[in-house]
Structure formats: structure tokens, C-alpha cells
Design an enzyme around this catalytic site. Structure first.
Site, mmCIF file in Angstrom:
data_model
loop_
_atom_site.group_PDB
_atom_site.id
_atom_site.type_symbol
_atom_site.label_atom_id
_atom_site.label_comp_id
_atom_site.label_asym_id
_atom_site.label_seq_id
_atom_site.Cartn_x
_atom_site.Cartn_y
_atom_site.Cartn_z
ATOM 1 N N GLU A 181 40.185 59.294 37.370
ATOM 2 C CA GLU A 181 39.402 59.337 38.703
ATOM 3 C C GLU A 181 39.785 60.383 39.548
ATOM 4 O O GLU A 181 40.904 60.396 40.090
ATOM 5 C CB GLU A 181 39.369 57.828 39.293
ATOM 6 C CG GLU A 181 38.711 57.959 40.577
ATOM 7 C CD GLU A 181 38.613 56.469 41.267
ATOM 8 O OE1 GLU A 181 38.909 55.536 40.710
ATOM 9 O OE2 GLU A 181 38.441 56.726 42.531
ATOM 10 N N ASP A 218 47.648 43.885 42.162
ATOM 11 C CA ASP A 218 46.475 43.402 42.809
ATOM 12 C C ASP A 218 46.622 41.793 42.433
ATOM 13 O O ASP A 218 46.635 40.796 43.104
ATOM 14 C CB ASP A 218 45.215 43.671 42.901
ATOM 15 C CG ASP A 218 44.954 45.268 43.428
ATOM 16 O OD1 ASP A 218 45.722 45.688 44.136
ATOM 17 O OD2 ASP A 218 43.993 46.133 42.727
ATOM 18 N N ASP A 248 32.511 55.076 40.557
ATOM 19 C CA ASP A 248 32.934 54.076 41.843
ATOM 20 C C ASP A 248 31.860 54.552 42.969
ATOM 21 O O ASP A 248 31.974 55.738 43.397
ATOM 22 C CB ASP A 248 34.240 54.840 42.076
ATOM 23 C CG ASP A 248 35.529 54.073 41.620
ATOM 24 O OD1 ASP A 248 36.607 54.222 42.060
ATOM 25 O OD2 ASP A 248 35.219 53.262 40.767
ATOM 26 N N ASP A 256 33.921 50.767 44.816
ATOM 27 C CA ASP A 256 35.357 50.923 45.449
ATOM 28 C C ASP A 256 34.981 51.211 46.832
ATOM 29 O O ASP A 256 35.129 52.342 47.222
ATOM 30 C CB ASP A 256 35.885 52.098 44.539
ATOM 31 C CG ASP A 256 37.343 51.977 44.900
ATOM 32 O OD1 ASP A 256 37.801 53.088 44.358
ATOM 33 O OD2 ASP A 256 37.753 51.471 45.749
ATOM 34 N N ASP A 285 38.981 59.729 53.461
ATOM 35 C CA ASP A 285 38.436 59.001 52.407
ATOM 36 C C ASP A 285 37.926 57.439 53.277
ATOM 37 O O ASP A 285 38.694 56.681 53.168
ATOM 38 C CB ASP A 285 39.263 58.579 51.156
ATOM 39 C CG ASP A 285 38.696 57.769 50.121
ATOM 40 O OD1 ASP A 285 39.298 57.468 49.239
ATOM 41 O OD2 ASP A 285 37.360 57.711 50.176
ATOM 42 N N ASP A 314 35.519 55.373 52.117
ATOM 43 C CA ASP A 314 35.290 54.120 51.350
ATOM 44 C C ASP A 314 34.003 53.230 51.880
ATOM 45 O O ASP A 314 34.160 51.992 51.968
ATOM 46 C CB ASP A 314 36.430 53.519 50.756
ATOM 47 C CG ASP A 314 37.418 54.351 49.953
ATOM 48 O OD1 ASP A 314 38.360 54.030 50.019
ATOM 49 O OD2 ASP A 314 36.717 55.111 49.333
ATOM 50 N N HIS A 342 44.200 46.537 40.136
ATOM 51 C CA HIS A 342 45.143 47.259 39.764
ATOM 52 C C HIS A 342 46.223 46.237 39.534
ATOM 53 O O HIS A 342 46.321 44.934 39.960
ATOM 54 C CB HIS A 342 46.010 48.113 41.083
ATOM 55 C CG HIS A 342 45.163 49.113 41.752
ATOM 56 N ND1 HIS A 342 44.159 48.787 42.638
ATOM 57 C CD2 HIS A 342 45.037 50.307 41.552
ATOM 58 C CE1 HIS A 342 43.506 49.792 42.985
ATOM 59 N NE2 HIS A 342 44.158 50.784 42.433
ATOM 60 N N LYS A 393 40.205 63.184 42.666
ATOM 61 C CA LYS A 393 40.215 63.038 44.564
ATOM 62 C C LYS A 393 40.933 64.270 44.749
ATOM 63 O O LYS A 393 41.849 64.676 44.172
ATOM 64 C CB LYS A 393 40.768 61.986 44.958
ATOM 65 C CG LYS A 393 40.846 61.502 46.540
ATOM 66 C CD LYS A 393 41.323 60.344 46.772
ATOM 67 C CE LYS A 393 41.081 60.296 48.392
ATOM 68 N NZ LYS A 393 41.662 58.776 48.625
ATOM 69 N N MET A 404 37.036 46.467 34.096
ATOM 70 C CA MET A 404 37.834 47.654 34.200
ATOM 71 C C MET A 404 39.303 47.163 34.808
ATOM 72 O O MET A 404 39.217 46.162 35.442
ATOM 73 C CB MET A 404 37.388 48.705 35.078
ATOM 74 C CG MET A 404 38.165 50.080 35.307
ATOM 75 S SD MET A 404 39.328 49.655 36.777
ATOM 76 C CE MET A 404 38.193 49.973 38.254
ATOM 77 N N HIS A 458 35.006 60.704 47.015
ATOM 78 C CA HIS A 458 35.918 61.841 46.716
ATOM 79 C C HIS A 458 35.034 63.151 46.322
ATOM 80 O O HIS A 458 35.737 64.134 46.924
ATOM 81 C CB HIS A 458 36.700 61.327 45.535
ATOM 82 C CG HIS A 458 37.595 60.010 45.503
ATOM 83 N ND1 HIS A 458 38.305 59.438 44.653
ATOM 84 C CD2 HIS A 458 37.832 59.399 46.604
ATOM 85 C CE1 HIS A 458 38.796 58.438 44.904
ATOM 86 N NE2 HIS A 458 38.386 58.327 46.299
ATOM 87 N N GLU A 482 33.866 59.345 41.932
ATOM 88 C CA GLU A 482 33.814 58.272 43.187
ATOM 89 C C GLU A 482 32.741 59.112 44.290
ATOM 90 O O GLU A 482 33.282 60.447 44.448
ATOM 91 C CB GLU A 482 35.104 57.908 43.697
ATOM 92 C CG GLU A 482 34.815 57.046 44.948
ATOM 93 C CD GLU A 482 36.183 56.409 45.601
ATOM 94 O OE1 GLU A 482 36.695 55.780 44.895
ATOM 95 O OE2 GLU A 482 36.218 56.665 46.896
HETATM 96 C C1 DIG Z 1 40.877 54.834 44.852
HETATM 97 O O1 DIG Z 1 39.305 55.458 44.878
HETATM 98 C C2 DIG Z 1 41.089 54.493 43.381
HETATM 99 C C3 DIG Z 1 41.994 53.075 43.271
HETATM 100 O O2 DIG Z 1 41.393 52.429 44.214
HETATM 101 C C4 DIG Z 1 41.566 52.812 41.916
HETATM 102 O O3 DIG Z 1 42.738 53.394 40.895
HETATM 103 C C5 DIG Z 1 40.379 53.579 41.404
HETATM 104 C C6 DIG Z 1 39.548 52.587 40.574
HETATM 105 O O4 DIG Z 1 38.303 52.305 41.064
HETATM 106 N N1 DIG Z 1 40.108 53.967 42.742
HETATM 107 MN MN MN Z 2 38.196 56.426 47.606
HETATM 108 MN MN MN Z 3 37.932 54.871 43.462
#
Ligand code: DIG
Ligand code: MN
Ligand code: MN
Length: 387
Positions: free
Chosen positions: A181, A57, A245, A287, A255, A257, A54, A183, A88, A220, A217
Site C-alpha cells: 500500500e 487491533d 482502500d 479504509d 490524510d 480518510d 492490524h 503513500k 485481509m 494516498h 488507497e
Molecule cells: C493506512 O491507510 C493503512 C493502514 O491503516 C493499514 O496498514 C492499511 C490497510 O488498509 N491502510
Molecule cells: Mn489513508
Molecule cells: Mn489504507
């Protein structure tokens, strides 16, 4: 096979993944923050191919332009020293209080404008570092109460921002592809564009739909109670799987992860098999982050575990494809009874006539069972390592 990651595997991690300090809504950080340069070296040591970020980051939101220049220079040096690439990039439109009611869909026009400006600058930064895919995760685009926003108006605002930014990217001569993406919730009570299906439908309404795909993802879609592979397969079939992801998740939880393959190994197997069977050639982005219980060695174990699990499952997918008993069953379940009217491959009045005049033995069709218990058991035995 040693299951060691290679560049051609295209395994990537975000700076925020291996840089996760273990903060959660109920606890303070447990690990010391690392600089982007330290994280690049850590990922290189673990065997990753690429690193994503990001904007903030890499460059803090209040950095001066001189600081930005220095940070980017140091980061690029680390990339050239280690050989890692940046496939990316994305924008943080969720941490700063300015975005507490969303970014592109905020009710405050100043926030919407600031979010587009911030994304333009983040796109410039991402391209400067080599990014070819730009992800949009609308983490704050949503509501806690539907008294606060008209959801149709919110989708219009989202579309206006994406259309503007796609035009901006092209006006700059960038070759970026955008990946939305989805969610369903968290950090908002409900998030717009909640699933892959919502995002795919939204993409068809954009000015330049070809430029925009999805970044599904695992966690998600699983949070939404959906079969992740089915969403990925539909995106792939529409040529919209621009990024992915990978992580893991227990259904019905926040979430999480988790490390790839650490919760739903069967789902991970079928996902890896699909990606390998169809020849998905994009980044395999993990991710995810290490458990809060772990220190720095645990972070490396997390990163290596994601990649190692993918490669182990890739080998098991090859075993499944080569297994004679399995392939005989696959052949059997897909066999076509002789004498059926040839109606597929496009409509014609003759085909319609042929089909409507055909008499089906419904009882015989209904009496035909499928050997799916055998097929699933053999698949489980491949996953369990006895085939
Ligand atoms: C969260 O699942 C999102 C953020 O971390 C980011 O914007 C995106 C990139 O993989 N995944
Ligand atoms: Mn996530
Ligand atoms: Mn993600």
C-alpha cells in the site's frame, strides 16, 4: 433499488476504521474504545461482509499468549455468530516507538529484525482468522532528512524483508497474496514506495513478483496529486490489483480518510464504473473513519454511507453504460478512419514498410475536434441524477 449492502458486494472495514476514537494530532479521543467483538457486531449491523485488522487491533502488543488465545477465540466466535469473514490482515509497524525510524528500512538492524519477526507472527494470526490477502503499508518507512538514509539502500532493505516474508508464508503452506500500500508522506516527511507506480516497479524486482500486488488507497494517491483511477487501472491491467482502500480526500490536505465519495464524487463515480466494468472481484475495503465531531451513531452513519454511496454510483455507472446519447458519443470518439495502414498487433518488416510509406494528411488530422464537452456534460448529468 434500495442500495442495501449484500455479501456479494464484498464491502469490508478494518477494526481501526469503525473503531477510530477520534484522536488527532491536536485532540484527545472523543469516542469510547470498542472491543473487536463489539466492532464485529457493529459492522454486521451495518451490513458489511468482512472485517480486517492490524495484529495489534486484535491482540495488544504486550498481550500474553493466554490472553491472545482468549481474544482470538472471542473474535472467531463473533465472526461465526455474525457471518463476517476476514479477507485481509496486516501488521502495525508504525505505532510502537520501536518503529519511530521505520521498520523494514530502519537504520537499526535490531528494529529491522524485530519488524520481520513481528510480521511473521502477524501473518500467522491473519491466516488463523482466514485472511487471503496480506497488506504492507510502510507508514514509517521514510525520512524527514535525506542525510539520514541512503534511499537505494532503504529500498534494498524493504526488498529483503518482503522477499523473506514471502518465503516464510510459502514455507508455512499459506496461500497468501501480498499487497503493498503506497503513500507519499505522513506520518514520515517522505515515505518510500510513495505511489502505485513506485510500488509496481518495486514488485518487478522481488524474488516472487507474482505473489505481490498493490493495495491503492484513494486518499494516498490524491495526496500525491495523482489521478487515482489511472493508478488503479494500470495495476489492474498488470493483474496487480489485489486489494483496494476506498475513502475520500481533498487534495493538498493531510490524510483525511473521509467517507467514500464525500469529497470527489466525480472521481468516485469513474472509479466505481471502472471496478464494475472490469469485474473487480476483490474486497472493497473502506479504509476511512467518521468525523471527530460524531459519536457512535455517526460511526454507523459513516459505515453505511460508504457502502450506500458505492451502490448508488454503481447504479449510475449502469445508467451511463445504457445511455444511448452517451454510447453514441463513445462510439464516435473511438471510430477508426478507413484506409489506415494496419500496423498494430505485433511488429513485422512489412508492417513497418507499409506504415513508413503511408502519407498522412496532418492538417486534416489536426482539424478533427472531439465531442468531449458533450460527453463530460452528459456524464455529469448522470452523476447529478438528471439522466
Ligand atoms: C493506512 O491507510 C493503512 C493502514 O491503516 C493499514 O496498514 C492499511 C490497510 O488498509 N491502510
Ligand atoms: Mn489513508
Ligand atoms: Mn489504507
Amino acid at each position: 433499488m434500495d442500495y442495501a449492502p449484500r455479501p456479494q458486494d464484498k464491502f469490508t472495514f478494518g477494526l481501526w476504521t469503525v473503531g477510530n476514537v477520534g484522536r488527532d494530532p491536536f485532540g484527545e479521543p472523543v469516542r469510547k474504545p470498542k472491543t473487536p467483538v463489539e466492532l464485529v457486531h457493529l459492522l454486521a449491523e451495518c451490513g458489511a461482509w468482512g472485517v480486517n485488522f492490524h495484529d495489534n487491533d486484535l491482540v495488544p502488543i504486550d498481550a500474553t499468549s493466554a490472553e491472545r488465545t482468549q481474544i482470538v477465540r472471542d473474535f472467531k466466535n463473533a465472526l461465526s455468530t455474525t457471518g463476517l469473514v476476514v479477507p485481509m490482515a496486516t501488521t502495525n509497524l508504525f505505532t510502537d516507538p520501536a518503529f519511530r525510524d521505520g521498520a523494514f528500512t530502519s537504520n537499526d538492524a535490531a528494529v529491522r529484525a524485530y519488524a520481520v519477526q513481528k510480521t511473521m507472527r502477524a501473518i500467522d494470526l491473519g491466516v488463523e482468522c482466514g485472511a487471503e490477502v496480506y497488506v504492507f503499508w510502510g507508514g514509517r518507512e521514510g525520512t524527514e532528512s535525506d542525510a539520514t538514509k541512503n534511499p537505494a539502500e532503504s529500498i534494498k532493505r524493504f526488498r529483503e524483508a518482503i522477499n523473506f516474508l514471502a518465503s516464510y508464508s510459502k514455507s508455512q503452506g499459506y496461500k497468501l497474496r501480498f499487497a503493498l500500500e503506497p503513500k507519499p508522506n505522513e506520518p514520515r516527511g517522505d515515505i518510500f514506495l510513495a505511489t502505485v507506480g513506485h510500488a509496481l516497479a518495486f514488485i518487478t524486482t522481488l524474488d516472487d513478483p507474482d505473489m505481490v500486488g498493490v493495495n491503492p488507497e484513494v486518499a494516498h494517491e490524491t495526496m500525491a496529486g495523482l489521478n487515482f483511477l489511472h493508478g488503479v487501472a494500470q495495476a489492474w491491467e498488470m493483474n496487480k490489483l489485489f486489494h483496494i482502500d476506498l475513502n475520500d480526500q481533498v487534495i493538498g490536505r493531510y490524510d483525511q480518510d473521509f467517507r467514500f465519495g464525500s469529497s470527489n464524487i466525480k472521481g468516485a463515480f469513474h472509479l466505481v464504473k471502472f471496478l464494475e466494468d472490469v469485474g473487480y472481484n476483490g474486497s472493497k475495503h473502506f479504509d476511512a473513519h467518521a468525523f471527530r465531531t460524531d459519536n457512535d451513531e455517526g460511526v454507523k452513519a459513516f459505515a453505511k454511507g460508504c457502502m450506500r454511496t458505492y451502490l448508488i454510483l454503481k447504479e449510475k455507472a449502469a445508467r451511463w453504460n445504457a445511455d444511448k446519447n452517451i454510447q453514441a458519443l463513445v462510439q464516435q470518439v473511438n471510430s477508426i478512419a478507413p484506409g489506415l495502414p494496419a500496423w498494430q498487433g505485433g511488429f513485422s518488416p512489412d508492417k513497418a514498410k507499409l506504415l513508413s510509406n503511408h502519407s498522412f494528411d496532418r492538417a486534416a488530422i489536426g482539424s478533427k475536434g472531439q465531442p468531449y464537452e458533450q460527453l463530460d456534460q452528459l456524464t455529469m448529468e448522470v452523476i447529478m441524477g438528471v439522466r
